[in-house]
Write an enzyme that holds these catalytic residues in place. Structure first.
Site, PDB file in Angstrom:
ATOM      1  N   ASP A 126      34.685  47.440  28.756  1.00 20.34           N
ATOM      2  CA  ASP A 126      33.620  47.419  29.610  1.00 20.34           C
ATOM      3  C   ASP A 126      33.865  48.442  30.721  1.00 20.34           C
ATOM      4  O   ASP A 126      34.947  48.682  31.500  1.00 20.34           O
ATOM      5  CB  ASP A 126      33.392  46.339  30.356  1.00 20.34           C
ATOM      6  CG  ASP A 126      32.464  45.996  31.635  1.00 20.34           C
ATOM      7  OD1 ASP A 126      31.094  46.232  31.326  1.00 20.34           O
ATOM      8  OD2 ASP A 126      32.705  45.830  32.551  1.00 20.34           O
ATOM      9  N   TYR A 134      32.710  52.251  39.045  1.00 19.96           N
ATOM     10  CA  TYR A 134      34.367  52.197  38.865  1.00 19.96           C
ATOM     11  C   TYR A 134      34.972  53.479  39.265  1.00 19.96           C
ATOM     12  O   TYR A 134      34.682  54.518  38.201  1.00 19.96           O
ATOM     13  CB  TYR A 134      34.572  51.673  37.666  1.00 19.96           C
ATOM     14  CG  TYR A 134      34.204  50.248  37.430  1.00 19.96           C
ATOM     15  CD1 TYR A 134      33.676  49.378  38.434  1.00 19.96           C
ATOM     16  CD2 TYR A 134      34.004  49.735  36.181  1.00 19.96           C
ATOM     17  CE1 TYR A 134      33.069  48.020  38.236  1.00 19.96           C
ATOM     18  CE2 TYR A 134      33.551  48.392  35.941  1.00 19.96           C
ATOM     19  CZ  TYR A 134      33.366  47.686  36.725  1.00 19.96           C
ATOM     20  OH  TYR A 134      32.888  46.347  36.717  1.00 19.96           O
ATOM     21  N   LYS A 193      27.100  49.691  33.076  1.00 16.96           N
ATOM     22  CA  LYS A 193      25.867  48.763  33.788  1.00 16.96           C
ATOM     23  C   LYS A 193      24.918  50.028  34.661  1.00 16.96           C
ATOM     24  O   LYS A 193      25.194  51.415  34.488  1.00 16.96           O
ATOM     25  CB  LYS A 193      26.878  48.297  34.970  1.00 16.96           C
ATOM     26  CG  LYS A 193      27.794  47.589  34.328  1.00 16.96           C
ATOM     27  CD  LYS A 193      28.751  46.655  35.309  1.00 16.96           C
ATOM     28  CE  LYS A 193      29.758  45.725  34.822  1.00 16.96           C
ATOM     29  NZ  LYS A 193      31.002  46.420  34.416  1.00 16.96           N
ATOM     30  N   GLY A 246      37.525  38.810  35.744  1.00 15.16           N
ATOM     31  CA  GLY A 246      38.255  38.198  36.944  1.00 15.16           C
ATOM     32  C   GLY A 246      38.742  37.064  36.702  1.00 15.16           C
ATOM     33  O   GLY A 246      38.854  36.068  37.449  1.00 15.16           O
ATOM     34  N   PHE A 282      41.564  35.942  36.534  1.00 14.33           N
ATOM     35  CA  PHE A 282      42.789  35.558  37.682  1.00 14.33           C
ATOM     36  C   PHE A 282      42.501  35.537  38.946  1.00 14.33           C
ATOM     37  O   PHE A 282      43.190  35.445  40.041  1.00 14.33           O
ATOM     38  CB  PHE A 282      43.909  36.520  37.423  1.00 14.33           C
ATOM     39  CG  PHE A 282      44.398  36.671  35.890  1.00 14.33           C
ATOM     40  CD1 PHE A 282      44.793  35.498  35.186  1.00 14.33           C
ATOM     41  CD2 PHE A 282      44.448  38.102  35.394  1.00 14.33           C
ATOM     42  CE1 PHE A 282      45.261  35.758  34.145  1.00 14.33           C
ATOM     43  CE2 PHE A 282      44.903  38.172  34.199  1.00 14.33           C
ATOM     44  CZ  PHE A 282      45.372  37.174  33.308  1.00 14.33           C
ATOM     45  N   ASN A 283      41.164  35.725  39.191  1.00 13.46           N
ATOM     46  CA  ASN A 283      40.452  35.161  40.739  1.00 13.46           C
ATOM     47  C   ASN A 283      41.381  36.411  41.756  1.00 13.46           C
ATOM     48  O   ASN A 283      41.837  35.758  42.772  1.00 13.46           O
ATOM     49  CB  ASN A 283      40.583  34.030  41.159  1.00 13.46           C
ATOM     50  CG  ASN A 283      39.733  32.869  40.616  1.00 13.46           C
ATOM     51  OD1 ASN A 283      40.194  32.042  39.739  1.00 13.46           O
ATOM     52  ND2 ASN A 283      38.405  33.109  40.771  1.00 13.46           N
ATOM     53  N   SER A 284      41.091  37.618  41.188  1.00 13.54           N
ATOM     54  CA  SER A 284      41.466  38.504  42.310  1.00 13.54           C
ATOM     55  C   SER A 284      43.179  38.697  42.320  1.00 13.54           C
ATOM     56  O   SER A 284      43.681  39.300  43.314  1.00 13.54           O
ATOM     57  CB  SER A 284      41.104  38.564  43.630  1.00 13.54           C
ATOM     58  OG  SER A 284      39.795  38.947  43.550  1.00 13.54           O
ATOM     59  N   GLY A 285      43.855  37.907  41.500  1.00 12.80           N
ATOM     60  CA  GLY A 285      45.207  38.085  41.320  1.00 12.80           C
ATOM     61  C   GLY A 285      45.965  36.589  41.701  1.00 12.80           C
ATOM     62  O   GLY A 285      47.176  36.663  41.701  1.00 12.80           O
ATOM     63  N   ILE A 286      45.297  35.837  42.481  1.00 11.59           N
ATOM     64  CA  ILE A 286      45.796  34.686  42.901  1.00 11.59           C
ATOM     65  C   ILE A 286      46.570  33.999  41.870  1.00 11.59           C
ATOM     66  O   ILE A 286      47.645  33.036  42.036  1.00 11.59           O
ATOM     67  CB  ILE A 286      44.942  33.809  43.710  1.00 11.59           C
ATOM     68  CG1 ILE A 286      45.480  32.496  44.574  1.00 11.59           C
ATOM     69  CG2 ILE A 286      43.760  33.255  42.948  1.00 11.59           C
ATOM     70  CD1 ILE A 286      46.502  32.889  45.769  1.00 11.59           C
TER      71      ILE A 286
END
Length: 336
Positions: free
Chosen positions: A56, A61, A86, A236, A238-242
């Site tokens: 994707d 980007y 997109k 996402g 990993f929720n932006s890395g958390i």
């Protein structure tokens, strides 16, 4: 290198089948930190070598950079690869002094203009074909429409563009055979419920709203997808890395309540000797609407790390324990 035998799932009611693990090409364009072009291309090539068949990308980007890099690799061999990009942003050339780079490091020399109209979507599709250097794109997602990106008042005229012409353009492209699937790619599930009122869609790329940490989209959105025969691709995971040891949630510093919940999730995973990132990566696929999980590694080494998490066998009791401790939303599918 021997390719893996990934499970494949169908995209909506289309003829497309994609591996349950995909490659998101946003990070490869250099968000927050620079990614050398050779490294980006090597990551795409490595994903294809190991058997991933879904990539994707998007005009946003790197302001065209990602599409160029992905195209460089796919022009060497496209067989069996499903590609999505997109629509909703057009790129216009600008000087260095005029450019708004946003979070992109070393983007191409363009600014973005939002346009969800019939003509805007048709032009965006044609521009993407040119940047990729390919003769087809399999899936098109309407990118970042909604109040999260545009605000309540700012979104109204843009939604009107999609409602009065943009959706028609997507249907013409799909029904005429130029593309095979249409959908939206967003960070908020509420706008996807509004999209269902416009007509039928094949798939939605939803980032961050159905993860091990957050299941806010479970009902009515995910349940509606099952009823309407639409697939969900989870960006996402990993929720932006958390969920991989970082300190960001939704692209910003994580609040205390999120950190507390992550620690609780991690404690359960530790009891089962399962790395938290492995559970986060595999969790979304327990839902029947989900056909793919789409992480965004920046290098072949990062992709190999993701594959290690992918290979971890997760006992059913782990999901049941998370459910019993109220760490998952009520009604969350956890398998047999």
């Amino acid at each position: 290198m021997t390719a893996r035998a990934f499970e494949k799932r169908r995209v909506g009611q289309t003829s497309l089948e994609i591996t349950t693990l995909g490659l998101g090409a946003a990070s490869l364009a250099g968000i927050f930190s620079r990614v050398p072009a050779d490294q980006a291309r090597a990551t795409v090539a490595h994903a294809l070598e190991v058997g991933i068949n879904y990539v994707d990308t998007a005009p946003q980007y790197g302001l065209g950079r990602s599409e160029h890099l992905v195209g460089d690799v796919l022009r060497e061999g496209r067989d069996g690869v499903v590609l999505s990009s997109k629509v909703g942003r057009l790129l216009t050339p600008v000087s260095d002094a005029e450019q708004d780079k946003g979070a992109w490091v070393d983007p191409l020399p363009f600014n973005q203009v939002y346009d969800y109209s019939y003509d805007g979507i048709m032009r965006s599709y044609e521009d993407s074909i040119q940047r990729l250097g390919l003769n087809s794109i399999d899936m098109l997602f309407v990118h970042d429409i909604g109040v999260t990106t545009h605000g309540v008042e700012g979104n109204k005229p843009l939604w009107k563009q999609l409602e009065t012409g943009g959706y028609k353009a997507l249907r013409e492209l799909r029904d005429g055979g130029a593309i095979k699937a249409i959908g939206l790619g967003v960070n908020e599930w509420e706008v996807l419920m509004a999209a269902f009122e416009l007509g039928d869609w094949d798939a939605f790329l939803l980032a961050g709203r159905y993860t091990l940490l957050e299941q806010t989209s479970l009902d009515p959105f995910m349940s509606t997808c099952v009823k309407r025969g639409a697939s969900v691709i989870i960006g996402g995971p990993f929720n932006s890395g958390i969920l991989v040891g970082g300190d960001k949630f939704n692209y910003a510093k994580a609040p205390d309540e999120i950190i507390t919940k992550v620690r609780a999730l991690e404690a359960v995973c530790k009891d089962f000797n399962v790395p938290l990132p492995a559970a986060a990566l595999q969790f979304p696929l327990l839902h029947p609407a989900v056909c793919n999980v789409l992480p965004g590694p920046k290098s072949p080494a990062e992709l190999d790390g993701i594959l290690e998490w992918w290979d971890v066998e997760i006992p059913a009791e782990l999901w049941k324990t998370l459910e019993a401790k109220d760490l998952l939303a009520p009604g969350t599918p956890i398998g047999a």
